[in-house]
Design a protein around this motif. Structure first.
Motif, PDB file in Angstrom:
ATOM      1  N   TYR A  79       1.583   0.626  -1.038  1.00 31.27           N
ATOM      2  CA  TYR A  79       1.283  -0.200  -0.005  1.00 31.27           C
ATOM      3  C   TYR A  79       0.757   0.758   1.468  1.00 31.27           C
ATOM      4  O   TYR A  79       0.146   0.336   2.173  1.00 31.27           O
ATOM      5  CB  TYR A  79       2.371  -1.104   0.387  1.00 31.27           C
ATOM      6  CG  TYR A  79       3.505  -0.531   0.965  1.00 31.27           C
ATOM      7  CD1 TYR A  79       3.467  -0.775   2.445  1.00 31.27           C
ATOM      8  CD2 TYR A  79       4.536   0.064   0.229  1.00 31.27           C
ATOM      9  CE1 TYR A  79       4.793  -0.024   2.997  1.00 31.27           C
ATOM     10  CE2 TYR A  79       5.555   0.764   0.644  1.00 31.27           C
ATOM     11  CZ  TYR A  79       5.754   0.371   2.217  1.00 31.27           C
ATOM     12  OH  TYR A  79       6.799   1.125   2.970  1.00 31.27           O
ATOM     13  N   LEU A 126      -1.168 -10.413   1.777  1.00 32.26           N
ATOM     14  CA  LEU A 126      -0.996  -9.087   1.140  1.00 32.26           C
ATOM     15  C   LEU A 126       0.480  -9.173   0.472  1.00 32.26           C
ATOM     16  O   LEU A 126       1.588  -9.602   1.107  1.00 32.26           O
ATOM     17  CB  LEU A 126      -0.654  -7.751   2.042  1.00 32.26           C
ATOM     18  CG  LEU A 126      -0.235  -6.696   1.512  1.00 32.26           C
ATOM     19  CD1 LEU A 126      -1.017  -6.121   0.389  1.00 32.26           C
ATOM     20  CD2 LEU A 126      -0.179  -5.694   2.737  1.00 32.26           C
ATOM     21  N   ILE A 132       1.990 -11.417   4.886  1.00 33.77           N
ATOM     22  CA  ILE A 132       2.774 -10.225   4.254  1.00 33.77           C
ATOM     23  C   ILE A 132       3.991 -10.709   3.604  1.00 33.77           C
ATOM     24  O   ILE A 132       4.771 -10.918   4.283  1.00 33.77           O
ATOM     25  CB  ILE A 132       2.666  -8.810   4.962  1.00 33.77           C
ATOM     26  CG1 ILE A 132       1.275  -8.543   5.515  1.00 33.77           C
ATOM     27  CG2 ILE A 132       3.174  -7.753   4.187  1.00 33.77           C
ATOM     28  CD1 ILE A 132       1.374  -7.357   6.483  1.00 33.77           C
TER      29      ILE A 132
END
Length: 113
Positions: free
Chosen positions: A93, A39, A107
């Motif tokens: 997000y 991500l 991430i």
């Protein structure tokens, strides 16, 4: 098109090379491996998720709040043939509830300051 700093490892790199080295440095540092899910929060123009997919074999989700960045990054991803590896989203997000398989292996959020 990368907002944050570049990584001039040897001092003789041009800006494009130094920016790519910075992205590679980040992805290597987080030990991104083929098949990992990544991500990228604030993915900007998509450079990091594209490199993660191309060089590291990751499946990526990139999120941005910018319509212009989303449109350009989506087009760049399409032209690079990476739509099967990268899910680009125009969203906050904090609204992400699941990754590609319900979670993310890594991430990133690369600040520009």
């Amino acid at each position: 098109m990368v907002y944050s700093c570049a990584y001039f490892e040897n001092g003789d790199e041009d800006l494009d090379t130094a920016q790519l080295k910075k992205i590679d440095h980040i992805l290597t540092k987080i030990q991104l491996k083929p098949g990992h899910t990544l991500l990228d929060i604030g993915c900007g123009w998509g450079a990091l998720v594209m490199r993660a997919a191309q060089k590291f074999g990751a499946k990526c989700v990139g999120v941005t709040l910018s319509q212009k960045q989303f449109e350009l990054a989506t087009e760049r991803i399409r032209k690079a043939g990476l739509t099967h590896q990268i899910d680009l989203r125009l969203q906050d997000y904090r609204d992400i509830t699941t990754g590609l398989n319900g979670q993310f292996d890594r991430i990133t959020s690369v600040a520009r300051y």
